[in-house]
Design a protein around this motif. Structure first.
Motif, mmCIF file in Angstrom:
data_model
loop_
_atom_site.group_PDB
_atom_site.id
_atom_site.type_symbol
_atom_site.label_atom_id
_atom_site.label_comp_id
_atom_site.label_asym_id
_atom_site.label_seq_id
_atom_site.Cartn_x
_atom_site.Cartn_y
_atom_site.Cartn_z
ATOM 1 N N VAL A 1 0.851 -1.189 0.000
ATOM 2 C CA VAL A 1 0.000 0.000 0.000
ATOM 3 C C VAL A 1 0.882 1.233 0.000
ATOM 4 N N LEU A 2 0.631 2.132 -0.952
ATOM 5 C CA LEU A 2 1.452 3.328 -1.089
ATOM 6 C C LEU A 2 0.535 4.521 -1.317
ATOM 7 N N ARG A 3 0.754 5.596 -0.570
ATOM 8 C CA ARG A 3 -0.031 6.823 -0.734
ATOM 9 C C ARG A 3 0.845 7.873 -1.421
ATOM 10 N N ASP A 4 0.378 8.397 -2.554
ATOM 11 C CA ASP A 4 1.200 9.351 -3.300
ATOM 12 C C ASP A 4 0.964 10.773 -2.798
ATOM 13 N N GLY B 1 -2.394 12.267 -2.336
ATOM 14 C CA GLY B 1 -3.226 11.681 -1.301
ATOM 15 C C GLY B 1 -3.946 10.421 -1.727
ATOM 16 N N GLN B 2 -3.667 9.961 -2.951
ATOM 17 C CA GLN B 2 -4.344 8.770 -3.454
ATOM 18 C C GLN B 2 -3.616 7.509 -2.993
ATOM 19 N N GLU B 3 -4.391 6.536 -2.543
ATOM 20 C CA GLU B 3 -3.826 5.270 -2.075
ATOM 21 C C GLU B 3 -3.776 4.255 -3.209
ATOM 22 N N HIS B 4 -2.627 3.602 -3.336
ATOM 23 C CA HIS B 4 -2.431 2.584 -4.375
ATOM 24 C C HIS B 4 -2.085 1.258 -3.708
ATOM 25 N N ARG B 5 -2.669 0.187 -4.220
ATOM 26 C CA ARG B 5 -2.392 -1.151 -3.704
ATOM 27 C C ARG B 5 -1.812 -2.009 -4.813
ATOM 28 N N ARG C 1 -2.435 2.659 -13.638
ATOM 29 C CA ARG C 1 -2.136 3.104 -12.284
ATOM 30 C C ARG C 1 -1.067 4.189 -12.355
ATOM 31 N N VAL D 1 1.129 6.868 -10.098
ATOM 32 C CA VAL D 1 1.611 7.324 -8.794
ATOM 33 C C VAL D 1 2.253 8.694 -9.007
ATOM 34 N N GLN E 1 9.547 5.948 -0.785
ATOM 35 C CA GLN E 1 8.350 5.451 -1.459
ATOM 36 C C GLN E 1 8.719 4.620 -2.692
#
Length: 296
Positions: free
Chosen positions: A31-34, A37-41, A125, A127, A143
């Protein structure tokens, strides 16, 4: 049983253990938040990466992920091995169809690039990251390292940057420390303020900045601002140096009359204005300039 490991073996085992602890557990998504502020899985670290920002391209490369890059923006020119990759435009004119055709697992870009919205509309996707300070650069490297599945690499790269910064600071002569600097971005009218990563590097080298933190990292300046500020030193791209004296009022600047200036060739200037893994090397370039001025 009393087992004594050689020191090198023990340190390697500890480093491996630290890396394994930092990695997600098997089957657990990354899980990474750019910076938007968007969360990516991610089910697994991406294998096919498109980077549309030079500092992010350099970050991926420095962290050992260069082989995963399948395309870059037109300005990503370090290291030389990138020349063989497809060029996919820039932040505002990204070649959407060409990027989609590469089937990337992730696209890296700036948080302010509106053209990337089209990529997301296609289901890709994206980031988005935008480092502007030293802390941002460190966080961005962390990150990217997590994204690559190699979090320990970020610590290694940042430790090298810190060592290079310290070495650069030791090279700056006492005769120029504390002097006020104007660092021009491009051909102006933008400048690197005290709160920018460039301004923070200059501060690490013992220099002052004519652009205060209150004006933001890269403010647009009226040429009269520089005349009123009367910088002791002027830094920027070499291609702009010859015409500076022709700007209104600038011929009266002592930094121009006395040639207290440093003009950087394109390759060096590119490195100086990219908030990435070459931050320490850039500090060394600035220190070299300051050392020359200190000896003149």
């Amino acid at each position: 049983m009393n087992c004594r490991w050689p020191r090198r073996t023990l340190l390697s085992a500890l480093a491996l253990a630290a890396t394994l602890v930092a990695l997600p557990a098997a089957g657990e998504p990354l899980v990474l938040r750019d910076d938007r502020g968007q969360e990516h899985r991610f089910a697994a670290p991406p294998r096919r990466i498109v980077s549309l920002l030079p500092s992010l391209t350099e970050g991926v490369w420095a962290l050992g992920g260069g082989a995963r890059l399948v395309g870059v923006d037109r300005y990503s020119n370090w290291p030389a091995e990138l020349a063989k990759l497809p060029r996919l435009g820039g932040m505002e004119d990204a070649q959407i169809e060409a990027i989609a055709a590469l089937r990337p697992d992730v696209v890296l870009g700036s948080s302010t690039a509106r053209s990337l919205d089209r990529l997301e509309a296609l289901g890709l996707r994206v980031v988005r990251l935008k480092p502007e300070t030293h802390a941002d650069v460190r966080r961005t490297l962390e990150q990217l390292a997590r994204l690559l599945g190699t979090p320990a690499e970020a610590r290694r790269v940042w430790a090298r940057i810190e060592q290079e910064m310290e070495a650069a600071a030791r090279r700056v002569p006492a005769s120029v420390r504390g002097q006020r600097v104007y660092f021009e971005i491009g051909g102006g009218p933008y400048a690197a303020g005290a709160s920018s990563f460039i301004g923070q590097t200059l501060a690490r080298l013992g220099m002052a900045n004519i652009v205060p933190t209150t004006m933001g990292p890269f403010p647009k300046l009226n040429p009269e601002f520089v005349v009123r500020a009367q910088p002791d030193l002027i830094l920027g791209p070499r291609r702009e140096q010859a015409g500076m004296g022709e700007r209104p009022g600038w011929s009266a600047l002592a930094a121009i009359r006395n040639e207290r200036r440093c003009g950087f060739e394109t390759a060096q200037y590119d490195m100086l204005v990219r908030p990435g893994p070459r931050l320490g090397e850039a500090a060394g370039v600035l220190a070299g300039c300051l050392a020359r001025l200190g000896g003149s």
